[in-house]
Design a protein around this motif. Sequence first.
Motif, PDB file in Angstrom:
ATOM      1  N   PHE A 133       0.806  -1.135  -0.042  1.00  0.00           N
ATOM      2  CA  PHE A 133       0.221   0.040  -0.130  1.00  0.00           C
ATOM      3  C   PHE A 133       0.881   1.188  -0.208  1.00  0.00           C
ATOM      4  O   PHE A 133       0.711   2.189  -0.696  1.00  0.00           O
ATOM      5  N   ALA A 134       1.852   1.411   0.996  1.00  0.00           N
ATOM      6  CA  ALA A 134       2.671   2.525   1.111  1.00  0.00           C
ATOM      7  C   ALA A 134       3.341   2.841  -0.130  1.00  0.00           C
ATOM      8  O   ALA A 134       3.869   4.017  -0.580  1.00  0.00           O
ATOM      9  N   ALA A 135       4.132   1.814  -0.642  1.00  0.00           N
ATOM     10  CA  ALA A 135       5.030   1.894  -2.058  1.00  0.00           C
ATOM     11  C   ALA A 135       3.877   2.646  -3.075  1.00  0.00           C
ATOM     12  O   ALA A 135       4.737   3.343  -3.861  1.00  0.00           O
ATOM     13  N   ALA A 136       2.802   2.167  -3.332  1.00  0.00           N
ATOM     14  CA  ALA A 136       1.977   2.718  -4.395  1.00  0.00           C
ATOM     15  C   ALA A 136       1.555   4.073  -3.733  1.00  0.00           C
ATOM     16  O   ALA A 136       1.595   5.068  -4.678  1.00  0.00           O
ATOM     17  N   PHE A 137       0.894   4.399  -2.658  1.00  0.00           N
ATOM     18  CA  PHE A 137       0.470   5.622  -2.163  1.00  0.00           C
ATOM     19  C   PHE A 137       1.824   6.779  -2.041  1.00  0.00           C
ATOM     20  O   PHE A 137       1.538   7.878  -2.385  1.00  0.00           O
ATOM     21  N   ALA A 138       3.127   6.215  -1.897  1.00  0.00           N
ATOM     22  CA  ALA A 138       4.295   7.329  -1.939  1.00  0.00           C
ATOM     23  C   ALA A 138       4.517   7.945  -3.261  1.00  0.00           C
ATOM     24  O   ALA A 138       4.882   9.309  -3.287  1.00  0.00           O
ATOM     25  N   CYS A 139       3.854   7.272  -4.289  1.00  0.00           N
ATOM     26  CA  CYS A 139       4.150   8.118  -5.522  1.00  0.00           C
ATOM     27  C   CYS A 139       3.377   9.473  -5.648  1.00  0.00           C
ATOM     28  O   CYS A 139       3.630  10.224  -6.076  1.00  0.00           O
ATOM     29  N   VAL A 140       2.113   9.392  -5.087  1.00  0.00           N
ATOM     30  CA  VAL A 140       1.151  10.297  -5.035  1.00  0.00           C
ATOM     31  C   VAL A 140       1.826  11.381  -3.970  1.00  0.00           C
ATOM     32  O   VAL A 140       1.891  12.817  -4.406  1.00  0.00           O
ATOM     33  N   GLY A 141       2.358  11.291  -2.992  1.00  0.00           N
ATOM     34  CA  GLY A 141       2.964  12.404  -2.154  1.00  0.00           C
ATOM     35  C   GLY A 141       4.291  12.839  -2.794  1.00  0.00           C
ATOM     36  O   GLY A 141       4.488  14.086  -2.642  1.00  0.00           O
ATOM     37  N   SER A 142       4.891  12.210  -3.559  1.00  0.00           N
ATOM     38  CA  SER A 142       6.020  12.556  -4.127  1.00  0.00           C
ATOM     39  C   SER A 142       6.015  13.317  -5.341  1.00  0.00           C
ATOM     40  O   SER A 142       6.970  14.380  -5.513  1.00  0.00           O
ATOM     41  N   TYR A 143       4.934  12.724  -6.358  1.00  0.00           N
ATOM     42  CA  TYR A 143       5.200  13.213  -7.697  1.00  0.00           C
ATOM     43  C   TYR A 143       3.660  14.053  -8.091  1.00  0.00           C
ATOM     44  O   TYR A 143       3.791  14.354  -9.239  1.00  0.00           O
ATOM     45  N   LEU A 144       2.664  13.966  -7.214  1.00  0.00           N
ATOM     46  CA  LEU A 144       1.238  14.557  -7.688  1.00  0.00           C
ATOM     47  C   LEU A 144       1.520  15.958  -8.179  1.00  0.00           C
ATOM     48  O   LEU A 144       1.105  16.428  -9.092  1.00  0.00           O
ATOM     49  N   VAL A 145       2.108  16.597  -7.054  1.00  0.00           N
ATOM     50  CA  VAL A 145       2.277  18.167  -7.238  1.00  0.00           C
ATOM     51  C   VAL A 145       3.044  18.506  -8.468  1.00  0.00           C
ATOM     52  O   VAL A 145       2.723  19.224  -9.144  1.00  0.00           O
ATOM     53  N   LEU A 146       4.173  17.938  -8.555  1.00  0.00           N
ATOM     54  CA  LEU A 146       5.103  18.215  -9.892  1.00  0.00           C
ATOM     55  C   LEU A 146       4.529  17.973 -10.788  1.00  0.00           C
ATOM     56  O   LEU A 146       4.573  18.488 -11.927  1.00  0.00           O
ATOM     57  N   TYR A 147       3.503  16.763 -11.171  1.00  0.00           N
ATOM     58  CA  TYR A 147       3.048  16.567 -12.079  1.00  0.00           C
ATOM     59  C   TYR A 147       1.807  17.685 -12.600  1.00  0.00           C
ATOM     60  O   TYR A 147       1.644  17.752 -13.666  1.00  0.00           O
ATOM     61  N   ALA A 148       1.186  18.031 -11.705  1.00  0.00           N
ATOM     62  CA  ALA A 148       0.080  18.826 -11.944  1.00  0.00           C
ATOM     63  C   ALA A 148       0.715  20.256 -12.206  1.00  0.00           C
ATOM     64  O   ALA A 148       0.335  20.844 -13.273  1.00  0.00           O
ATOM     65  N   ASN A 149       1.555  20.614 -11.622  1.00  0.00           N
ATOM     66  CA  ASN A 149       2.566  22.021 -12.341  1.00  0.00           C
ATOM     67  C   ASN A 149       2.843  21.885 -13.502  1.00  0.00           C
ATOM     68  O   ASN A 149       2.747  22.548 -14.100  1.00  0.00           O
ATOM     69  N   ARG A 150       3.346  20.511 -13.941  1.00  0.00           N
ATOM     70  CA  ARG A 150       3.929  20.414 -15.381  1.00  0.00           C
ATOM     71  C   ARG A 150       2.647  20.454 -16.469  1.00  0.00           C
ATOM     72  O   ARG A 150       2.893  20.842 -17.562  1.00  0.00           O
ATOM     73  N   LEU A 151       1.551  20.149 -15.950  1.00  0.00           N
ATOM     74  CA  LEU A 151       0.202  20.082 -16.663  1.00  0.00           C
ATOM     75  C   LEU A 151      -0.474  21.577 -16.714  1.00  0.00           C
ATOM     76  O   LEU A 151      -1.389  21.866 -17.335  1.00  0.00           O
TER      77      LEU A 151
END
Length: 402
Positions: A222-240
């Motif tokens: 669970f944590a391995a999958a969820f950590a992706c959100v905490g690490s990269y969601l904001v960076l992804y949204a900013n690039r969009l």
Amino acid sequence: MGATNRRHTEETIWSAPFVILMASNFFQSLAAFTANTTLPLYIDRMGASAGMVGVIIGAFAITALLIRPFAGPAFDSFSRKRILLAAQGIIALAFLLYSFARTSWALFAVRLLHGLGIGCAGPVAMSLVSEYLPMSKFASGVSIYMLSQSFAQVIGPAAGLWMADAFGFQVTYRIAACMLLFSVLAITRVRETPRERPPYQLRLDRMFAREAVGKAIVLTLFAAAFACVGSYLVLYANRLGIADIGSYFVVYAICLLGTRPLFGRLADNFGAERVLLAGVACFALSYVVLSQAATLPGFLVAAVIGAAGFGSCVPLVQTLAMASVDAERRGAASNTSFTGMDLGFLVGPAVAGAVIELLDMATGSILEAYSLVWLVMLVPLACAFAIILRWNLRRGSGQRQR
């Protein structure tokens, strides 16, 4: 009548220590969500690669894992309240030091210090809370206790992004350190209940609970999958080019206020194993939606679905871990489950960062790489689903035999 009243009192979760520990957890979580949402941005502005962002974000798990074998026996042998106070103090110091870090490697070092506090704070707080929960409402009690994180998550991420923009990263982390001091003050008001304290021994069965290992493996996935959100969601949204991405965390947290108590009640009535299957399905579906999202409404839909995923599943798995042992070994069980979480948070961001860089080279588009990495995170969720399905089959077989 007197016996009925006593039984009602014994079966309520709402005691003074429980409320105080919820308040403490709220301030700690508020600090974490306020600061952690901004850390990837802070590291990115220092010129670090996506892989380095993942390494720094997950670095806290290194020291958290190293301290767990020594901390586990301590949770059952010494004052859980005093250990929690010390852990919260270390986390407060780490947030203060974040404000003075000026390089990626300085942040990495502070992140390691942060891990020492995290390695003790979460499991010892859960062990302490379990002392005040009746077994008949154990799953509900744990889910309600973790609602304090949900309330913090409503405020923290958006507030952190706003403060970082308005006042800078340094001020944001100093404010977070002050929140931790409020948490420490709240803990001082808790009165511990008398319990049997075995002598401190560095034995494997005192460090970890064998009965909770399966639950820890699921939490790792669970944590391995969820950590992706905490690490990269904001960076992804900013690039969009998506503004107000902080609203994703607000919507996610608001939905948790409903899904966590609901999943807790369903688990008490029908069994956590059955409810977890639906939760993992929602978790996976939210990542499919994220992979296709290109506008803020798409991200918000993923937040609504995801609220029934990681945020609701984790308390249920932790409940199963705590309930798998006797009361005097709950420190070891809690330590085992949080070790699984730490492993996931250590591996998840680094692996996701490496996958993003590989996909970027393969597709020639960083946006495409970010979009595809959400689908890659379905792999650990599929593994978790298979394990939980086995729990259900084993549970059904046991009921038929009885």
